[in-house]
Scaffold this motif. Sequence first.
Motif, PDB file in Angstrom:
ATOM      1  N   GLU A  33      24.222   3.462  -3.373  1.00  0.00           N
ATOM      2  CA  GLU A  33      22.776   3.410  -3.131  1.00  0.00           C
ATOM      3  C   GLU A  33      22.335   4.768  -2.609  1.00  0.00           C
ATOM      4  O   GLU A  33      23.014   5.392  -1.789  1.00  0.00           O
ATOM      5  N   LYS A  36      16.877   4.043  -1.907  1.00  0.00           N
ATOM      6  CA  LYS A  36      16.286   2.913  -2.646  1.00  0.00           C
ATOM      7  C   LYS A  36      16.534   2.985  -4.156  1.00  0.00           C
ATOM      8  O   LYS A  36      15.951   2.248  -4.919  1.00  0.00           O
ATOM      9  N   ASN A  37      17.361   3.914  -4.592  1.00  0.00           N
ATOM     10  CA  ASN A  37      17.795   4.008  -5.977  1.00  0.00           C
ATOM     11  C   ASN A  37      19.320   3.960  -5.973  1.00  0.00           C
ATOM     12  O   ASN A  37      19.939   3.800  -4.932  1.00  0.00           O
ATOM     13  N   TYR A  38      19.923   4.110  -7.122  1.00  0.00           N
ATOM     14  CA  TYR A  38      21.373   4.044  -7.235  1.00  0.00           C
ATOM     15  C   TYR A  38      21.879   5.188  -8.080  1.00  0.00           C
ATOM     16  O   TYR A  38      21.148   5.747  -8.899  1.00  0.00           O
ATOM     17  N   SER A  56      17.295   3.286 -11.320  1.00  0.00           N
ATOM     18  CA  SER A  56      16.262   2.758 -10.426  1.00  0.00           C
ATOM     19  C   SER A  56      16.591   1.345  -9.960  1.00  0.00           C
ATOM     20  O   SER A  56      16.131   0.921  -8.920  1.00  0.00           O
ATOM     21  N   ARG A  57      17.430   0.649 -10.736  1.00  0.00           N
ATOM     22  CA  ARG A  57      17.823  -0.722 -10.367  1.00  0.00           C
ATOM     23  C   ARG A  57      19.335  -0.868 -10.507  1.00  0.00           C
ATOM     24  O   ARG A  57      19.935  -0.323 -11.429  1.00  0.00           O
ATOM     25  N   LYS A  58      19.906  -1.623  -9.614  1.00  0.00           N
ATOM     26  CA  LYS A  58      21.346  -1.875  -9.657  1.00  0.00           C
ATOM     27  C   LYS A  58      21.736  -2.587 -10.949  1.00  0.00           C
ATOM     28  O   LYS A  58      22.820  -2.377 -11.483  1.00  0.00           O
ATOM     29  N   SER A  59      20.823  -3.387 -11.466  1.00  0.00           N
ATOM     30  CA  SER A  59      21.092  -4.142 -12.695  1.00  0.00           C
ATOM     31  C   SER A  59      21.225  -3.241 -13.923  1.00  0.00           C
ATOM     32  O   SER A  59      21.671  -3.693 -14.976  1.00  0.00           O
ATOM     33  N   ASP A  60      20.880  -1.966 -13.806  1.00  0.00           N
ATOM     34  CA  ASP A  60      21.017  -1.012 -14.912  1.00  0.00           C
ATOM     35  C   ASP A  60      22.423  -0.414 -14.997  1.00  0.00           C
ATOM     36  O   ASP A  60      22.715   0.379 -15.895  1.00  0.00           O
TER      37      ASP A  60
END
Length: 86
Positions: A33, A36-38, A56-60
Amino acid sequence: GLAKTKKSPMHKTSVSGIQATHSGHRLSIDLMELNKNYILVCIDNYSSMSFSRFLSRKSDAASALDSVLTQIQDDIGTSVSIFRCD
Protein backbone atom coordinates in the motif's frame (compact mmCIF):
# COMPACT_ATOMS: atom_id res chain seq x y z
CA GLY A 1 10.40 13.12 5.99
CA LEU A 2 11.33 10.08 3.98
CA ALA A 3 13.35 7.34 5.60
CA LYS A 4 16.51 6.17 3.88
CA THR A 5 16.49 2.57 2.73
CA LYS A 6 19.32 0.23 1.91
CA LYS A 7 19.16 -2.36 -0.81
CA SER A 8 19.81 -5.79 0.63
CA PRO A 9 21.65 -8.32 -1.51
CA MET A 10 19.29 -10.69 -3.29
CA HIS A 11 19.95 -14.32 -2.41
CA LYS A 12 19.42 -16.62 -5.37
CA THR A 13 18.65 -19.69 -3.27
CA SER A 14 15.24 -20.01 -1.68
CA VAL A 15 14.37 -21.51 1.68
CA SER A 16 13.41 -24.72 -0.12
CA GLY A 17 16.84 -24.84 -1.81
CA ILE A 18 15.58 -24.18 -5.34
CA GLN A 19 18.08 -21.90 -7.03
CA ALA A 20 17.11 -19.67 -9.95
CA THR A 21 19.07 -21.01 -12.93
CA HIS A 22 18.08 -18.42 -15.55
CA SER A 23 16.09 -15.20 -15.94
CA GLY A 24 12.39 -15.78 -15.57
CA HIS A 25 12.84 -19.00 -13.59
CA ARG A 26 11.83 -17.62 -10.17
CA LEU A 27 9.91 -14.40 -9.45
CA SER A 28 9.41 -12.75 -6.04
CA ILE A 29 6.17 -10.76 -5.81
CA ASP A 30 5.00 -8.16 -3.30
CA LEU A 31 1.93 -5.93 -3.16
CA MET A 32 2.31 -2.82 -1.00
CA GLU A 33 0.00 0.00 0.00
CA LEU A 34 1.30 3.45 -0.93
CA ASN A 35 -0.70 6.57 0.03
CA LYS A 36 -4.17 5.00 -0.49
CA ASN A 37 -2.91 3.35 -3.69
CA TYR A 38 -0.95 0.15 -4.28
CA ILE A 39 2.23 -0.91 -6.01
CA LEU A 40 2.95 -4.40 -7.29
CA VAL A 41 6.68 -5.16 -7.33
CA CYS A 42 8.09 -8.27 -9.00
CA ILE A 43 11.80 -9.16 -8.93
CA ASP A 44 13.47 -11.78 -11.10
CA ASN A 45 15.59 -13.79 -8.64
CA TYR A 46 18.30 -14.60 -11.19
CA SER A 47 18.98 -11.20 -12.77
CA SER A 48 17.51 -8.94 -10.00
CA MET A 49 15.54 -7.17 -12.74
CA SER A 50 12.47 -5.52 -11.25
CA PHE A 51 9.03 -4.88 -12.69
CA SER A 52 6.47 -2.63 -11.00
CA ARG A 53 2.91 -1.53 -11.59
CA PHE A 54 1.06 1.25 -9.77
CA LEU A 55 -2.57 0.41 -8.92
CA SER A 56 -5.48 2.50 -7.73
CA ARG A 57 -7.30 -0.56 -6.35
CA LYS A 58 -6.02 -3.72 -4.74
CA SER A 59 -8.42 -5.68 -6.94
CA ASP A 60 -6.32 -4.66 -9.99
CA ALA A 61 -3.39 -6.80 -8.77
CA ALA A 62 -4.28 -9.88 -10.84
CA SER A 63 -4.40 -7.99 -14.13
CA ALA A 64 -1.20 -6.12 -13.20
CA LEU A 65 0.59 -9.41 -12.50
CA ASP A 66 -0.65 -10.73 -15.84
CA SER A 67 0.84 -7.63 -17.47
CA VAL A 68 4.22 -8.28 -15.79
CA LEU A 69 4.20 -11.94 -16.85
CA THR A 70 3.45 -10.92 -20.44
CA GLN A 71 6.32 -8.42 -20.33
CA ILE A 72 8.71 -11.08 -19.03
CA GLN A 73 7.56 -13.49 -21.75
CA ASP A 74 8.10 -10.81 -24.42
CA ASP A 75 11.42 -9.44 -23.07
CA ILE A 76 13.11 -12.64 -21.93
CA GLY A 77 11.32 -15.20 -24.06
CA THR A 78 10.46 -17.56 -21.21
CA SER A 79 7.63 -18.17 -18.78
CA VAL A 80 8.06 -17.87 -15.01
CA SER A 81 8.33 -21.31 -13.39
CA ILE A 82 8.26 -20.44 -9.67
CA PHE A 83 6.47 -17.63 -7.81
CA ARG A 84 7.44 -16.49 -4.33
CA CYS A 85 5.23 -14.17 -2.31
CA ASP A 86 4.36 -13.45 1.31
